[in-house]
Design an enzyme around this catalytic site. Structure first.
Site, short mmCIF file in Angstrom:
data_model
loop_
_atom_site.label_atom_id
_atom_site.label_comp_id
_atom_site.label_asym_id
_atom_site.label_seq_id
_atom_site.Cartn_x
_atom_site.Cartn_y
_atom_site.Cartn_z
N MET A 140 6.87 -0.30 -14.09
CA MET A 140 6.64 -0.45 -15.53
C MET A 140 7.61 0.46 -16.28
SD MET A 140 2.55 0.04 -15.04
CE MET A 140 2.12 -0.04 -16.78
N GLY A 161 6.00 4.87 -18.68
CA GLY A 161 6.82 4.49 -17.53
C GLY A 161 6.19 4.89 -16.22
N SER A 162 5.96 3.96 -15.32
CA SER A 162 5.19 4.24 -14.13
C SER A 162 5.25 3.03 -13.19
CB SER A 162 3.75 4.55 -14.53
OG SER A 162 3.33 3.65 -15.54
N ARG A 163 4.28 2.95 -12.26
CA ARG A 163 4.22 1.80 -11.37
C ARG A 163 2.78 1.59 -10.93
NH1 ARG A 163 7.94 2.75 -6.42
NH2 ARG A 163 6.84 1.08 -5.36
#
EC number: 4.1.1.65
Length: 216
Positions: free
Chosen positions: A95, A182-184
């Site tokens: 993301m 921002g990540s996953r």
């Protein structure tokens, strides 16, 4: 534009901060005041954009597993997993800061277990982040068997929000939290699920079908 409930506090604080900056800018010499006011407005607009929470149309159909996050699939691989068993499939969704960051339940089920892990803050597209970063692991018991997914913080994102509880019944496509900036999200599907996606594909939380099985 709907704002995610998980971001209401941040939006209010940002709005107050930007209002103070804007008022201060009125008393500054020009063009400095205009530049400062414009920067404050831009920051506020970005904050509103980041915390947007659009409605999604949950797909109809039997046995569907849908994406828990907006983003891009950066990894898809077969593995043996302690929760989902041998021959499972890992799908990792990255993301970016420009994606919608609200996370959604991938399939109907019962929350069996939640496990929070402290950790590092590696870049989210670095696959070491799956095991080394701060993360929240979630196990669902579903009609097709156990399913595991994980919110992973990234280098910028250092705030995981998850409002689930063990023993809670959940419905596919419902909001359950978010990861900020921002990540996953990693999800592991058991071998009974036929995978419908591949690396490089973009996903939309609550809409993109990751897999399907007739076992539901």
């Amino acid at each position: 534009m709907r704002i995610a409930p998980y971001g209401t506090g941040s939006v209010v604080k940002t709005a107050i901060f930007c209002f103070v900056i804007f008022i201060t800018a009125l008393f500054l010499p020009q063009p400095g005041g205009v530049i400062l006011a414009t920067a404050a407005l831009g920051f506020l607009l970005f904050t509103l954009y980041f915390y947007r929470d659009p409605e999604r149309k949950i797909p109809d159909g039997k046995g569907l597993v849908i994406a828990p996050a907006d983003g891009k699939i950066v990894l898809k691989q077969t593995l043996d997993h302690p929760v989902t068993g041998p021959g499972s499939t890992l799908v990792s969704i990255f993301m970016s800061p420009f994606n919608v960051h609200v996370n959604r339940i991938p399939v109907d089920g019962l929350v069996r277990d939640l496990r929070y892990h402290e950790g590092k803050f590696l870049m989210a597209f670095d696959h070491r982040s799956m095991t080394d970063n701060e993360r929240m692991e979630i196990t669902l018991d579903t009609a097709a068997g156990p399913l595991w997914f994980c919110q992973v913080s990234g280098f910028v994102a250092r705030r995981i929000v998850c409002d689930l509880e063990a023993g809670q019944e959940v419905a596919s496509g419902k909001r359950f939290g978010m990861i900020k900036l921002g990540s996953r999200v990693d999800i592991v599907l058991p071998s009974s699920i036929q995978i419908k996606v591949k690396e490089g594909m973009k996903t939309t939380a609550g809409e993109t079908i990751l897999g399907q099985t007739g076992g539901f």
